[in-house]
Design an enzyme around this catalytic site. Sequence first.
Site, mmCIF file in Angstrom:
data_model
loop_
_atom_site.group_PDB
_atom_site.id
_atom_site.type_symbol
_atom_site.label_atom_id
_atom_site.label_comp_id
_atom_site.label_asym_id
_atom_site.label_seq_id
_atom_site.Cartn_x
_atom_site.Cartn_y
_atom_site.Cartn_z
ATOM 1 C CB SER A 1 -0.919 0.024 1.224
ATOM 2 O OG SER A 1 -1.652 -1.175 1.321
HETATM 3 N N1 SAH Z 1 -0.925 -5.016 4.022
HETATM 4 C C1 SAH Z 1 -0.248 -5.294 2.791
HETATM 5 C C2 SAH Z 1 -1.105 -4.918 1.596
HETATM 6 C C3 SAH Z 1 -1.054 -5.988 0.569
HETATM 7 S S1 SAH Z 1 -2.281 -5.944 -0.696
HETATM 8 C C4 SAH Z 1 1.127 -4.614 2.739
HETATM 9 O O1 SAH Z 1 1.433 -3.806 3.621
HETATM 10 O O2 SAH Z 1 1.912 -4.917 1.843
HETATM 11 C C5 SAH Z 1 -3.556 -6.946 -0.017
HETATM 12 C C6 SAH Z 1 -3.228 -8.375 0.290
HETATM 13 O O3 SAH Z 1 -4.462 -8.999 0.684
HETATM 14 C C7 SAH Z 1 -2.701 -9.200 -0.882
HETATM 15 O O4 SAH Z 1 -1.466 -9.774 -0.521
HETATM 16 C C8 SAH Z 1 -3.769 -10.263 -1.093
HETATM 17 O O5 SAH Z 1 -3.233 -11.529 -1.479
HETATM 18 C C9 SAH Z 1 -4.412 -10.346 0.272
HETATM 19 N N2 SAH Z 1 -5.763 -10.904 0.290
HETATM 20 C C10 SAH Z 1 -6.778 -10.700 -0.588
HETATM 21 N N3 SAH Z 1 -7.862 -11.389 -0.200
HETATM 22 C C11 SAH Z 1 -7.527 -12.046 0.956
HETATM 23 C C12 SAH Z 1 -8.218 -12.931 1.827
HETATM 24 N N4 SAH Z 1 -9.489 -13.312 1.608
HETATM 25 N N5 SAH Z 1 -7.561 -13.410 2.903
HETATM 26 C C13 SAH Z 1 -6.275 -13.057 3.152
HETATM 27 N N6 SAH Z 1 -5.572 -12.238 2.366
HETATM 28 C C14 SAH Z 1 -6.194 -11.723 1.272
#
Ligand code: SAH
Length: 225
Positions: free
Chosen positions: A75
Amino acid sequence: MTGFARHVPEARGLGMTSQRARDRLVERLAEDGIADRRVLDVIRSLPRHLFVDEALATRAYEDTALPIGQGQTISQPHVVARMTEALIEHGLPKRVLEIGTGSGYQCAVLAALVEKVYTVERIEELLRNARRLFRKLGIANVRSRHDDGRLGWPDDAPFDAIIVTAAGAEVEQALLAQLAPHGTLVAPVGPAGRQTLLRIRAGEDGWVRESLGLVSFVPLLGGVG
Ligand code: SAH
């Protein structure tokens, strides 16, 4: 040089990944309205360049989202700061649940502020990388699991705060059910291009929902990848 870099030489960074680059990012976040010193101090000390692909390391201290592989993104720093601020504004939570570990950056920010972070990621390879980084940086107060985060982490509920870092159509009832009585949940909600960041807290009669502005997140998907 604070915290994390003491353990790990490459955390110090050089040039575009140096402490000066982190300081400039923090100045910019403060100018853009991030006011909580605790949040700014963590961002100042955390080597974001280790959470992105080496080829993108020189862009790690721009205020922008970056790809982390598997079609996912780390993000934008402003969004990480805003969500963290919103989560701790009404009192520092002790135990926090994060849905969507991704690179592990948001999780590491939280781990520097609270007692314990539980984080769930559906893509195993991302989780493996994040765990490796937590070990490297000496972050020991994180528990992580490979699962569909829409179900939360029932065995260790309730949580004082829950942060969702991928956008669903609505906030999952299973997550609200795992929030402690005075807890705070922050989550992006809505379809691509029209997502709103919501903060939800328990009020006298039911949930109080507050909109914190427009955001752009990858979708919250079902099942494990
Ligand atoms: N907090 C992260 C943001 C990553 S983007 C950071 O600081 O880098 C969002 C993430 O949510 C992705 O890695 C994606 O694979 C995950 N995601 C999407 N749906 C999900 C679910 N149902 N359960 C767990 N993770 C999920």
